[in-house]
Design a protein around this motif. Structure first.
Motif, mmCIF file in Angstrom:
data_model
loop_
_atom_site.group_PDB
_atom_site.id
_atom_site.type_symbol
_atom_site.label_atom_id
_atom_site.label_comp_id
_atom_site.label_asym_id
_atom_site.label_seq_id
_atom_site.Cartn_x
_atom_site.Cartn_y
_atom_site.Cartn_z
ATOM 1 N N ASN A 1 -7.272 2.722 -3.793
ATOM 2 C CA ASN A 1 -6.461 1.576 -4.178
ATOM 3 C C ASN A 1 -5.294 1.419 -3.210
ATOM 4 O O ASN A 1 -4.858 2.374 -2.576
ATOM 5 C CB ASN A 1 -5.924 1.730 -5.607
ATOM 6 C CG ASN A 1 -5.678 0.396 -6.270
ATOM 7 O OD1 ASN A 1 -5.891 -0.660 -5.682
ATOM 8 N ND2 ASN A 1 -5.217 0.433 -7.504
ATOM 9 N N THR A 2 -4.807 0.190 -3.145
ATOM 10 C CA THR A 2 -3.649 -0.108 -2.304
ATOM 11 C C THR A 2 -2.446 -0.412 -3.184
ATOM 12 O O THR A 2 -2.587 -0.802 -4.351
ATOM 13 C CB THR A 2 -3.923 -1.323 -1.399
ATOM 14 O OG1 THR A 2 -4.179 -2.460 -2.221
ATOM 15 C CG2 THR A 2 -5.086 -1.063 -0.463
ATOM 16 N N ARG A 3 -1.288 -0.248 -2.612
ATOM 17 C CA ARG A 3 -0.052 -0.569 -3.326
ATOM 18 C C ARG A 3 -0.006 -2.054 -3.681
ATOM 19 O O ARG A 3 0.406 -2.425 -4.772
ATOM 20 C CB ARG A 3 1.144 -0.190 -2.467
ATOM 21 C CG ARG A 3 1.245 1.288 -2.157
ATOM 22 C CD ARG A 3 2.365 1.573 -1.153
ATOM 23 N NE ARG A 3 2.221 2.867 -0.548
ATOM 24 C CZ ARG A 3 2.544 4.019 -1.134
ATOM 25 N NH1 ARG A 3 3.020 4.033 -2.337
ATOM 26 N NH2 ARG A 3 2.388 5.160 -0.483
ATOM 27 N N ALA A 4 -0.453 -2.900 -2.749
ATOM 28 C CA ALA A 4 -0.427 -4.344 -2.983
ATOM 29 C C ALA A 4 -1.320 -4.722 -4.158
ATOM 30 O O ALA A 4 -0.945 -5.549 -4.990
ATOM 31 C CB ALA A 4 -0.870 -5.087 -1.726
ATOM 32 N N PHE A 5 -2.503 -4.112 -4.254
ATOM 33 C CA PHE A 5 -3.408 -4.429 -5.357
ATOM 34 C C PHE A 5 -2.791 -4.028 -6.691
ATOM 35 O O PHE A 5 -2.922 -4.747 -7.680
ATOM 36 C CB PHE A 5 -4.762 -3.745 -5.159
ATOM 37 C CG PHE A 5 -5.803 -4.196 -6.141
ATOM 38 C CD1 PHE A 5 -6.498 -5.376 -5.929
ATOM 39 C CD2 PHE A 5 -6.084 -3.451 -7.263
ATOM 40 C CE1 PHE A 5 -7.461 -5.802 -6.821
ATOM 41 C CE2 PHE A 5 -7.043 -3.859 -8.175
ATOM 42 C CZ PHE A 5 -7.736 -5.041 -7.947
ATOM 43 N N LEU A 6 -2.111 -2.887 -6.710
ATOM 44 C CA LEU A 6 -1.436 -2.462 -7.942
ATOM 45 C C LEU A 6 -0.406 -3.492 -8.384
ATOM 46 O O LEU A 6 -0.314 -3.837 -9.556
ATOM 47 C CB LEU A 6 -0.745 -1.107 -7.752
ATOM 48 C CG LEU A 6 -1.619 0.121 -7.825
ATOM 49 C CD1 LEU A 6 -0.808 1.355 -7.443
ATOM 50 C CD2 LEU A 6 -2.223 0.279 -9.192
ATOM 51 N N ARG A 7 0.367 -3.984 -7.422
ATOM 52 C CA ARG A 7 1.390 -4.985 -7.751
ATOM 53 C C ARG A 7 0.766 -6.304 -8.188
ATOM 54 O O ARG A 7 1.156 -6.878 -9.196
ATOM 55 C CB ARG A 7 2.297 -5.231 -6.545
ATOM 56 C CG ARG A 7 3.338 -4.151 -6.294
ATOM 57 C CD ARG A 7 4.351 -4.584 -5.241
ATOM 58 N NE ARG A 7 3.745 -5.014 -3.987
ATOM 59 C CZ ARG A 7 3.413 -4.200 -2.988
ATOM 60 N NH1 ARG A 7 3.621 -2.903 -3.099
ATOM 61 N NH2 ARG A 7 2.875 -4.670 -1.876
ATOM 62 N N GLU A 8 -0.206 -6.790 -7.433
ATOM 63 C CA GLU A 8 -0.789 -8.100 -7.687
ATOM 64 C C GLU A 8 -1.653 -8.134 -8.941
ATOM 65 O O GLU A 8 -1.583 -9.078 -9.720
ATOM 66 C CB GLU A 8 -1.617 -8.549 -6.481
ATOM 67 C CG GLU A 8 -0.779 -8.808 -5.255
ATOM 68 C CD GLU A 8 -1.609 -8.889 -3.982
ATOM 69 O OE1 GLU A 8 -2.845 -8.968 -4.077
ATOM 70 O OE2 GLU A 8 -1.003 -8.857 -2.900
#
Length: 112
Positions: A51-58
């Protein structure tokens, strides 16, 4: 038939290496939140997840739910040989699975 642990370790190393090379072609290392292997309790399969940090946020998904991650099962075809080796642990009628869970966990830790 028991799982050939040396063969498992070799195939897992190749699959993990290929997965990480592919993953880093998809996203920058600095953007990754986590990457690893996902399995069930009996360890009859090992599949990639990341997972990416951006996906967690979005997406607002839980950081502790790998099935909801951006790269969960992505490019899992790379793990086909691992699946075949692990499949050797099943009895002919699929009623029993012969594996040493501690040994498999140790292999996973060494490979990762």
């Amino acid at each position: 038939m028991a799982v050939d642990l040396l063969h498992l370790e070799n195939e897992l190393f190749l699959a993990v290496d290929a997965f990480f090379q592919w993953l880093l072609s998809q996203t920058a290392a600095a953007d990754l939140y986590a990457a690893g292997l996902y399995s069930g309790g009996e360890l009859s399969y090992l599949v990639p997840t990341a997972n990416t940090r951006a996906f967690l946020r979005e997406a607002g998904t839980s950081p502790w739910s790998p099935p909801d991650w951006e790269f969960h099962l992505s490019n899992s075809v790379l793990f086909q040989q691992v699946e075949e080796v692990l499949g050797q642990g099943w009895s002919s009628d699929f009623s029993a699975y012969d594996i040493d869970p501690l040994a498999v966990r140790q292999i996973v830790h060494r490979v990762l």
